[in-house]
Design a protein around this motif. Structure first.
Motif, PDB file in Angstrom:
ATOM      1  N   SER A   1      13.259  10.177 -16.467  1.00 32.39           N
ATOM      2  CA  SER A   1      13.251   8.744 -16.153  1.00 32.39           C
ATOM      3  C   SER A   1      13.219   7.879 -17.405  1.00 32.39           C
ATOM      4  O   SER A   1      13.601   6.708 -17.360  1.00 32.39           O
ATOM      5  CB  SER A   1      12.065   8.415 -15.242  1.00 32.39           C
ATOM      6  OG  SER A   1      10.863   8.908 -15.810  1.00 32.39           O
TER       7      SER A   1
ATOM      8  N   THR B   1       5.249   6.033 -15.100  1.00 40.75           N
ATOM      9  CA  THR B   1       5.607   6.988 -14.058  1.00 40.75           C
ATOM     10  C   THR B   1       6.848   7.735 -14.523  1.00 40.75           C
ATOM     11  O   THR B   1       7.832   7.122 -14.929  1.00 40.75           O
ATOM     12  CB  THR B   1       5.876   6.267 -12.725  1.00 40.75           C
ATOM     13  OG1 THR B   1       4.675   5.555 -12.359  1.00 40.75           O
ATOM     14  CG2 THR B   1       6.237   7.242 -11.618  1.00 40.75           C
ATOM     15  N   TYR B   2       6.784   9.057 -14.448  1.00 37.57           N
ATOM     16  CA  TYR B   2       7.857   9.903 -14.970  1.00 37.57           C
ATOM     17  C   TYR B   2       8.352  10.863 -13.883  1.00 37.57           C
ATOM     18  O   TYR B   2       7.575  11.368 -13.085  1.00 37.57           O
ATOM     19  CB  TYR B   2       7.364  10.710 -16.186  1.00 37.57           C
ATOM     20  CG  TYR B   2       6.944   9.828 -17.326  1.00 37.57           C
ATOM     21  CD1 TYR B   2       7.856   9.458 -18.307  1.00 37.57           C
ATOM     22  CD2 TYR B   2       5.630   9.343 -17.422  1.00 37.57           C
ATOM     23  CE1 TYR B   2       7.488   8.626 -19.351  1.00 37.57           C
ATOM     24  CE2 TYR B   2       5.252   8.512 -18.467  1.00 37.57           C
ATOM     25  CZ  TYR B   2       6.179   8.156 -19.423  1.00 37.57           C
ATOM     26  OH  TYR B   2       5.819   7.331 -20.454  1.00 37.57           O
ATOM     27  N   TYR B   3       9.653  11.079 -13.893  1.00 38.97           N
ATOM     28  CA  TYR B   3      10.272  12.077 -13.014  1.00 38.97           C
ATOM     29  C   TYR B   3      11.481  12.636 -13.739  1.00 38.97           C
ATOM     30  O   TYR B   3      11.935  12.075 -14.745  1.00 38.97           O
ATOM     31  CB  TYR B   3      10.654  11.480 -11.656  1.00 38.97           C
ATOM     32  CG  TYR B   3      11.637  10.348 -11.739  1.00 38.97           C
ATOM     33  CD1 TYR B   3      13.011  10.589 -11.717  1.00 38.97           C
ATOM     34  CD2 TYR B   3      11.194   9.033 -11.858  1.00 38.97           C
ATOM     35  CE1 TYR B   3      13.915   9.540 -11.815  1.00 38.97           C
ATOM     36  CE2 TYR B   3      12.104   7.986 -11.953  1.00 38.97           C
ATOM     37  CZ  TYR B   3      13.449   8.243 -11.936  1.00 38.97           C
ATOM     38  OH  TYR B   3      14.354   7.216 -12.040  1.00 38.97           O
TER      39      TYR B   3
ATOM     40  N   SER C   1       7.321  12.220  -8.694  1.00 38.96           N
ATOM     41  CA  SER C   1       6.881  11.464  -9.882  1.00 38.96           C
ATOM     42  C   SER C   1       5.474  11.851 -10.295  1.00 38.96           C
ATOM     43  O   SER C   1       4.652  12.229  -9.449  1.00 38.96           O
ATOM     44  CB  SER C   1       6.910   9.968  -9.594  1.00 38.96           C
ATOM     45  OG  SER C   1       8.214   9.551  -9.295  1.00 38.96           O
TER      46      SER C   1
END
Length: 156
Positions: free
Chosen positions: A119, A134-136, A151
């Motif tokens: 992301s 927030t990471y995905y 996420s």
């Protein structure tokens, strides 16, 4: 299609038969093997369908027959096999808690795939994170299929 025609000199000649460009062709699709799917239409040249789910590491093969007919009664059939490959199901592994102290580097690592797009724009299997957010990750497997992880929210 080829046919034999009697020429004016009473010699026979081979000619190729093609449908005229304005002829209305009819199409008929039949599925005769694999997990049943519903086609968007059974009477168009290129129908679509929702591929069945496939477990990771497996494939599913769907077999269809297409019959095309012209207004003069000629028809032809062909069999088509569609191989459905699995979508990847990536998981992010984090090397620490999701709340870390300022100055700490959190490493997020995806499960193995052939390509990665995080992301934050990174394209490696692991990323080092120093900012809250927030990471995905979206990954692509060896079949060219993609999947996106859940996420992870990192608090610093």
């Amino acid at each position: 299609m080829w046919f034999l025609q009697n020429a004016p000199s009473h010699r026979y000649m081979w000619h190729q038969f093609d449908d005229y460009p304005n002829d209305i062709l009819t199409y008929k699709w039949d599925q005769h093997d694999g997990e049943p799917v519903k086609l968007s239409s059974y009477t168009v040249a290129e129908p679509t369908f929702m591929a069945p789910e496939v477990a990771n590491g497996q494939i599913k093969v769907l077999t269809f027959t297409l019959t095309v007919s012209d207004p003069y009664g000629a028809n032809n059939s062909a069999t088509v096999e569609v191989v459905v490959n699995p979508n990847p199901d990536p998981v992010i592994v984090i090397n620490c808690y999701t709340t870390v102290c300022e100055g700490t580097v959190a490493t997020l690592t995806s499960t193995v795939a052939t390509s990665y797009l995080w992301s934050n724009g990174a394209t490696t299997q692991s990323i080092s994170v120093t900012e809250a957010g927030t990471y995905y990750v979206t990954v692509t497997n060896e079949y060219g299929c993609t999947g996106t992880s859940n996420s992870i929210t990192l608090n610093i």
